[in-house]
Design an enzyme around this catalytic site. Structure first.
Site, mmCIF file in Angstrom:
data_model
loop_
_atom_site.group_PDB
_atom_site.id
_atom_site.type_symbol
_atom_site.label_atom_id
_atom_site.label_comp_id
_atom_site.label_asym_id
_atom_site.label_seq_id
_atom_site.Cartn_x
_atom_site.Cartn_y
_atom_site.Cartn_z
ATOM 1 N N SER A 4 -0.493 17.058 7.691
ATOM 2 C CA SER A 4 0.196 18.291 8.058
ATOM 3 C C SER A 4 -0.175 18.743 9.465
ATOM 4 O O SER A 4 -1.335 18.728 9.868
ATOM 5 C CB SER A 4 -0.172 19.394 7.059
ATOM 6 O OG SER A 4 0.396 20.618 7.494
ATOM 7 N N LEU A 5 0.869 19.166 10.187
ATOM 8 C CA LEU A 5 0.652 19.723 11.527
ATOM 9 C C LEU A 5 0.445 21.227 11.452
ATOM 10 O O LEU A 5 0.136 21.866 12.463
ATOM 11 C CB LEU A 5 1.868 19.421 12.408
ATOM 12 C CG LEU A 5 2.083 17.945 12.753
ATOM 13 C CD1 LEU A 5 3.499 17.707 13.235
ATOM 14 C CD2 LEU A 5 1.076 17.516 13.819
ATOM 15 N N THR A 51 3.983 23.191 0.208
ATOM 16 C CA THR A 51 4.656 21.922 0.496
ATOM 17 C C THR A 51 4.981 21.227 -0.815
ATOM 18 O O THR A 51 4.601 21.677 -1.897
ATOM 19 C CB THR A 51 3.783 21.007 1.374
ATOM 20 O OG1 THR A 51 2.548 20.788 0.693
ATOM 21 C CG2 THR A 51 3.503 21.630 2.719
ATOM 22 N N LYS A 55 7.126 23.337 -4.131
ATOM 23 C CA LYS A 55 8.047 24.340 -3.578
ATOM 24 C C LYS A 55 8.892 25.019 -4.656
ATOM 25 O O LYS A 55 9.313 26.161 -4.471
ATOM 26 C CB LYS A 55 8.971 23.693 -2.542
ATOM 27 C CG LYS A 55 8.284 23.371 -1.223
ATOM 28 C CD LYS A 55 9.282 22.803 -0.219
ATOM 29 C CE LYS A 55 8.645 22.684 1.157
ATOM 30 N NZ LYS A 55 9.607 22.238 2.173
ATOM 31 N N ASP A 91 12.655 27.002 6.371
ATOM 32 C CA ASP A 91 13.129 25.742 6.983
ATOM 33 C C ASP A 91 14.472 25.929 7.675
ATOM 34 O O ASP A 91 14.692 25.440 8.788
ATOM 35 C CB ASP A 91 13.240 24.639 5.925
ATOM 36 C CG ASP A 91 11.902 23.980 5.635
ATOM 37 O OD1 ASP A 91 10.983 24.100 6.467
ATOM 38 O OD2 ASP A 91 11.773 23.352 4.573
ATOM 39 N N GLY A 118 18.962 16.509 0.425
ATOM 40 C CA GLY A 118 17.679 16.852 -0.174
ATOM 41 C C GLY A 118 17.256 18.255 0.244
ATOM 42 O O GLY A 118 18.071 19.076 0.694
ATOM 43 N N ASN A 140 26.223 12.298 2.065
ATOM 44 C CA ASN A 140 25.000 11.830 1.420
ATOM 45 C C ASN A 140 25.256 10.566 0.619
ATOM 46 O O ASN A 140 26.351 10.333 0.128
ATOM 47 C CB ASN A 140 24.452 12.922 0.485
ATOM 48 C CG ASN A 140 23.056 12.600 -0.001
ATOM 49 O OD1 ASN A 140 22.194 12.208 0.806
ATOM 50 N ND2 ASN A 140 22.799 12.722 -1.290
ATOM 51 N N THR A 142 24.179 9.811 -2.286
ATOM 52 C CA THR A 142 24.509 10.135 -3.676
ATOM 53 C C THR A 142 25.460 11.335 -3.676
ATOM 54 O O THR A 142 25.039 12.468 -3.407
ATOM 55 C CB THR A 142 23.216 10.481 -4.460
ATOM 56 O OG1 THR A 142 22.271 9.429 -4.270
ATOM 57 C CG2 THR A 142 23.493 10.679 -5.937
ATOM 58 N N PRO A 143 26.739 11.110 -3.935
ATOM 59 C CA PRO A 143 27.720 12.195 -3.801
ATOM 60 C C PRO A 143 27.391 13.432 -4.656
ATOM 61 O O PRO A 143 27.633 14.565 -4.218
ATOM 62 C CB PRO A 143 29.028 11.540 -4.248
ATOM 63 C CG PRO A 143 28.820 10.071 -4.040
ATOM 64 C CD PRO A 143 27.370 9.821 -4.278
HETATM 65 P P1 NAP Z 1 14.388 14.639 0.303
HETATM 66 O O1 NAP Z 1 14.478 15.923 -0.430
HETATM 67 O O2 NAP Z 1 13.685 13.484 -0.314
HETATM 68 O O3 NAP Z 1 15.910 14.178 0.637
HETATM 69 C C1 NAP Z 1 16.143 12.976 1.316
HETATM 70 C C2 NAP Z 1 17.653 12.792 1.525
HETATM 71 O O4 NAP Z 1 17.847 11.623 2.319
HETATM 72 C C3 NAP Z 1 18.422 12.587 0.240
HETATM 73 O O5 NAP Z 1 19.686 13.210 0.364
HETATM 74 C C4 NAP Z 1 18.576 11.068 0.188
HETATM 75 O O6 NAP Z 1 19.750 10.640 -0.438
HETATM 76 C C5 NAP Z 1 18.663 10.701 1.630
HETATM 77 N N1 NAP Z 1 18.171 9.348 1.877
HETATM 78 C C6 NAP Z 1 16.918 8.890 1.654
HETATM 79 N N2 NAP Z 1 16.817 7.599 2.021
HETATM 80 C C7 NAP Z 1 18.056 7.237 2.483
HETATM 81 C C8 NAP Z 1 18.602 6.008 2.980
HETATM 82 N N3 NAP Z 1 17.841 4.909 3.102
HETATM 83 N N4 NAP Z 1 19.903 5.980 3.356
HETATM 84 C C9 NAP Z 1 20.658 7.099 3.237
HETATM 85 N N5 NAP Z 1 20.206 8.283 2.743
HETATM 86 C C10 NAP Z 1 18.915 8.338 2.375
HETATM 87 O O7 NAP Z 1 13.712 14.831 1.709
HETATM 88 P P2 NAP Z 1 13.657 16.166 2.619
HETATM 89 O O8 NAP Z 1 12.452 16.939 2.261
HETATM 90 O O9 NAP Z 1 14.981 16.827 2.544
HETATM 91 O O10 NAP Z 1 13.403 15.542 4.064
HETATM 92 C C11 NAP Z 1 14.428 14.841 4.744
HETATM 93 C C12 NAP Z 1 13.955 14.505 6.167
HETATM 94 O O11 NAP Z 1 13.768 15.701 6.903
HETATM 95 C C13 NAP Z 1 12.632 13.742 6.223
HETATM 96 O O12 NAP Z 1 12.688 12.804 7.255
HETATM 97 C C14 NAP Z 1 11.625 14.828 6.559
HETATM 98 O O13 NAP Z 1 10.508 14.307 7.253
HETATM 99 C C15 NAP Z 1 12.460 15.721 7.469
HETATM 100 N N6 NAP Z 1 11.983 17.099 7.501
HETATM 101 C C16 NAP Z 1 11.648 17.622 8.718
HETATM 102 C C17 NAP Z 1 11.209 18.933 8.815
HETATM 103 C C18 NAP Z 1 10.860 19.509 10.160
HETATM 104 O O14 NAP Z 1 10.263 20.583 10.211
HETATM 105 N N7 NAP Z 1 11.222 18.858 11.240
HETATM 106 C C19 NAP Z 1 11.119 19.728 7.654
HETATM 107 C C20 NAP Z 1 11.501 19.164 6.417
HETATM 108 C C21 NAP Z 1 11.922 17.841 6.354
HETATM 109 P P3 NAP Z 1 19.937 10.588 -2.039
HETATM 110 O O15 NAP Z 1 20.304 11.995 -2.443
HETATM 111 O O16 NAP Z 1 21.026 9.614 -2.217
HETATM 112 O O17 NAP Z 1 18.614 10.147 -2.606
#
Ligand code: NAP
Length: 263
Positions: A4-5, A51, A55, A91, A118, A140, A142-143
Site C-alpha cells: 500500500s502507498l 481495502t 470493503k 474512489d 469491478g 466488460n 462478463t456482460p
Molecule cells: P476487480 O473488482 O477485480 O475488477 C476487475 C475487472 O477487470 C473486472 O470487470 C474483470 O472482468 C476485468 N478483467 C480482469 N482481467 C481481465 C482480462 N484479462 N481481460 C479483460 N477484462 C479483465 O478489480 P478493481 O478493484 O476494480 O481494479 C481494477 C483495476 O483498477 C486494477 O488494475 C487496480 O489496480 C486499479 N485500481 C486503481 C486505483 C487507483 O487509485 N489508481 C484504485 C482501484 C483500482 P470480469 O467481470 O469479466 O471478471
C-alpha cells in the site's frame, strides 16, 4: 496491504499540514472486521481506510454510509460525523478529480467509456454520472457484471461492445490488463487506441505506463495513469478525516517518491 502507498501519502499530508497524526497499516483477517472497527471506536482513531476484501463487510459495523458508498455497497474510508462512524467511497471522487483538475478538463460533461465492471469501474460509473457525464458505455468481459454496473446510473450508463469505445471523449481502463503478467494490450476490452482530442486514463500505476497507455500517448491522446486517481481518492479521505484542505502537491510527491524507490 504490504504494497500500500497509503501510509506514504497520508503521512506526507499530515506532515505538510502540521497535523499530529500517524497513518499506519493494520492487517485484518477475514472475520476480524468487527474487532477492527471496535478498536477505531475505543481508541478514537481519526479515520480508517478499508481495502479488499473488507470493503463490503465493513458496512455492517458502521453507523451509516454516504449515498455513494450505499449505492456501491462498498466503503474505502471511514470517518467520524457527529460521533457516528460513517463509511464513504472516495474512489470515484478520485477519478473525477483526476479528470477535472489534474488533466484540466474542468468538468466531466462528456461521453465516457469505462473498460471493466469491478469495484473501481463501478466507482467510476457512479461518480461520473453524479458529476454530469452525458453518456457512459461500460465494456466488460462478463456482460452480466457490466449490466449490474450500468444500473448504478440509469439513463446515463449502458452496456457496450468494444467497438463502442470509438467515438467517446474519455476512455478509462478499469481492468488489470497491462499490469504484471496481464501485459497484453490486445487482451480483453483494451483494444481501441484513442488519438487527439480524447482522454485515455489507465487506473494502473505500476507499471507507470501500460502498453495501452503508451500506444494512446503515441497516437496523440491526452493520457494519465492511476496516480492522479490514487492521489484524488486519498485527498478526499484526508479531507473527510481532518476537515482540512488536502495538500495535493505533498501527497503526489510522496506517491512519486515511493514508486520511484520501488523501481
Ligand atoms: P476487480 O473488482 O477485480 O475488477 C476487475 C475487472 O477487470 C473486472 O470487470 C474483470 O472482468 C476485468 N478483467 C480482469 N482481467 C481481465 C482480462 N484479462 N481481460 C479483460 N477484462 C479483465 O478489480 P478493481 O478493484 O476494480 O481494479 C481494477 C483495476 O483498477 C486494477 O488494475 C487496480 O489496480 C486499479 N485500481 C486503481 C486505483 C487507483 O487509485 N489508481 C484504485 C482501484 C483500482 P470480469 O467481470 O469479466 O471478471
Amino acid at each position: 496491504m504490504a504494497h500500500s502507498l497509503s501510509p506514504a501519502i497520508h503521512n506526507a499530508a499530515f506532515a505538510s499540514t502540521g497535523i499530529d497524526c500517524t497513518y499506519g497499516a493494520v492487517r485484518v483477517a477475514v472475520g476480524e472486521v468487527p474487532a477492527a472497527v471496535r478498536r477505531m471506536r475505543d481508541e478514537r482513531w481519526l479515520g480508517m481506510s478499508v481495502t479488499m476484501p473488507h470493503k463490503e463487510s465493513v458496512v455492517d459495523e458502521l453507523d451509516g454510509v454516504t449515498d455513494i458508498a450505499g449505492r456501491l455497497g462498498a466503503v474505502n474510508c471511514v470517518y467520524w460525523a457527529d460521533d457516528r462512524l460513517v463509511g464513504d467511497n472516495t474512489d470515484g471522487a478520485g477519478v473525477v478529480w483526476a479528470l477535472t483538475s489534474h488533466l484540466g478538463l474542468g468538468d466531466v460533461r462528456r461521453r465516457v467509456a469505462v473498460l471493466g465492471a469491478g469495484g473501481a469501474a463501478r466507482a467510476c460509473v457512479a461518480a461520473l454520472a453524479a458529476a454530469g457525464a452525458t453518456e457512459i458505455v461500460i465494456v466488460n468481459r462478463t456482460p452480466a457484471r457490466a449490466e449490474a454496473a450500468a444500473l448504478l446510473a440509469p439513463g446515463v450508463a449502458r452496456v457496450g461492445a468494444p467497438a463502442d469505445v470509438e467515438g467517446v471523449d474519455v476512455v478509462i481502463n478499469a481492468t488489470p490488463v497491462g499490469m504484471g503478467d496481464t501485459a497484453s494490450a490486445d487482451d480483453g476490452a483494451v483494444r481501441h487506441v484513442p488519438g487527439p482530442g480524447v482522454v485515455a486514463m489507465d487506473l494502473i500505476y505500476h507499471p507507470a505506463e501500460t502498453a495501452w497507455l503508451a500506444a494512446c500517448r503515441r497516437n496523440g491522446a491526452t493520457v494519465a495513469n492511476g496516480v492522479p486517481m490514487l492521489v484524488g481518492q486519498a485527498a478526499a479521505a484526508f479531507e473527510r478525516w481532518t476537515g482540512v484542505e488536502a495538500p495535493i502537491g505533498a501527497m503526489r510527491g510522496a506517491v512519486e517518491a515511493e514508486l520511484a524507490a520501488r523501481g
